[in-house]
Design a protein around this motif. Structure first.
Motif, PDB file in Angstrom:
ATOM      1  N   THR A   1       0.864  -1.189   0.000  1.00 47.65           N
ATOM      2  CA  THR A   1       0.000   0.000   0.000  1.00 47.65           C
ATOM      3  C   THR A   1       0.896   1.232   0.000  1.00 47.65           C
ATOM      4  O   THR A   1       1.764   1.374   0.866  1.00 47.65           O
ATOM      5  CB  THR A   1      -0.905   0.017   1.236  1.00 47.65           C
TER       6      THR A   1
ATOM      7  N   THR B   1      -8.299  -0.612 -11.774  1.00 47.53           N
ATOM      8  CA  THR B   1      -9.244  -0.819 -10.676  1.00 47.53           C
ATOM      9  C   THR B   1     -10.404  -1.679 -11.170  1.00 47.53           C
ATOM     10  O   THR B   1     -10.512  -1.982 -12.372  1.00 47.53           O
ATOM     11  CB  THR B   1      -9.794   0.527 -10.172  1.00 47.53           C
TER      12      THR B   1
ATOM     13  N   LYS C   1      -7.663   0.004  -5.095  1.00 48.21           N
ATOM     14  CA  LYS C   1      -6.752  -1.102  -5.367  1.00 48.21           C
ATOM     15  C   LYS C   1      -6.643  -1.299  -6.879  1.00 48.21           C
ATOM     16  O   LYS C   1      -7.646  -1.365  -7.587  1.00 48.21           O
ATOM     17  CB  LYS C   1      -7.285  -2.374  -4.708  1.00 48.21           C
TER      18      LYS C   1
ATOM     19  N   SER D   1      -4.892  -3.787  -9.945  1.00 46.50           N
ATOM     20  CA  SER D   1      -4.352  -5.138 -10.114  1.00 46.50           C
ATOM     21  C   SER D   1      -4.167  -5.469 -11.596  1.00 46.50           C
ATOM     22  O   SER D   1      -4.715  -4.804 -12.475  1.00 46.50           O
ATOM     23  CB  SER D   1      -5.271  -6.184  -9.463  1.00 46.50           C
TER      24      SER D   1
END
Length: 245
Positions: free
Chosen positions: A90, A145, A230, A232
């Motif tokens: 993070t 996201t 987040k 990915s």
């Protein structure tokens, strides 16, 4: 006449015994040859991951992206046994160009003790031909996201690649540096030429827990818009029976 006949018979029998051939035996009992044989067949079982620092020992990797654990490798005899998932942690939003490091691979050793080591990808060739193979990788999308917001310009670099094995076959060639392409282009990872690559091989990024902590980088431009969400991406590892050059 009776006496003469009996004497003649006795003499004849005695003469027969005396003239019979004599058999000679070796003093040490002689020699005799026997055989031994074993036949090997290709192994289609799934191969477990091994320790990236000591590949003689099996381990249970910890997947930082999936608490249920990593999925099993592909079935043999030519198989991808494992590939590390990457966790860049993070991070605070910033307007500066930044480089973030992937955390080292966590795993449980054969005694259940948690350790850390290099992130790695593992391949096994149990075909019994030593005909070589090629491993490639592609990044399927840019980091994004769940709402499809992209981390524009982000780039992953795999550094300090080195091949690790406990096998006696010739070592494959591993790429020392790989720059992933978020548009999905295949990148060479590791390749075994004809006469190489029989057994289990790992391409480690780093040689130990210390170097592993700085061997996979994610660079993000300061100009990129970053939402407090987040992001990915996914990777696909492609193993073919094409021998490397």
């Amino acid at each position: 006449m009776k006496k003469f006949g009996s004497l003649f018979l006795a003499t004849a029998i005695l003469a027969g015994i005396t003239l019979a051939p004599v058999t000679t035996f070796a003093a040490d009992g002689g020699n005799y040859d026997s055989n031994g044989v074993i036949t090997f067949a290709p192994n289609t079982d799934i191969t477990d991951p091994v320790d990236p620092v000591d590949p003689t020992n099996p381990v249970t990797p910890v997947d930082p992206t999936d608490p249920t654990g990593p999925k099993p490798g592909t079935a043999g005899p030519l198989s991808i046994d494992y590939a590390s998932s990457l966790d860049f942690g993070t991070q605070k939003i910033t307007s500066k160009d930044e480089i973030y490091q992937a955390k080292p691979q966590k795993y449980l050793d054969k005694d259940g003790v948690e350790k850390t080591g290099p992130n790695f990808v593992q391949v096994t060739d149990n075909r019994g031909t030593e005909k070589g193979w090629t491993l490639q990788m592609k990044q399927n999308t840019q980091f994004q996201t769940v709402d499809a917001e992209e981390l524009t310009g982000a780039e992953i670099t795999f550094k300090n690649g080195n091949v690790v094995t406990a096998s006696a076959s010739g070592k494959p060639t591993g790429e020392a540096t790989i720059v992933a392409d978020p548009s999905g282009a295949l990148k060479d990872v590791m390749a075994a030429a004809d006469g190489q690559g029989a057994g289990t091989y790992l391409l480690d990024w780093g040689t130990d827990a210390t170097t592993a902590a700085t061997s996979i980088e994610l660079s993000v431009p300061g100009s990129t818009t970053k939402y407090a969400k987040k992001y990915s991406t996914t990777f696909t590892w492609v193993l073919s029976d094409t021998p490397g050059n």
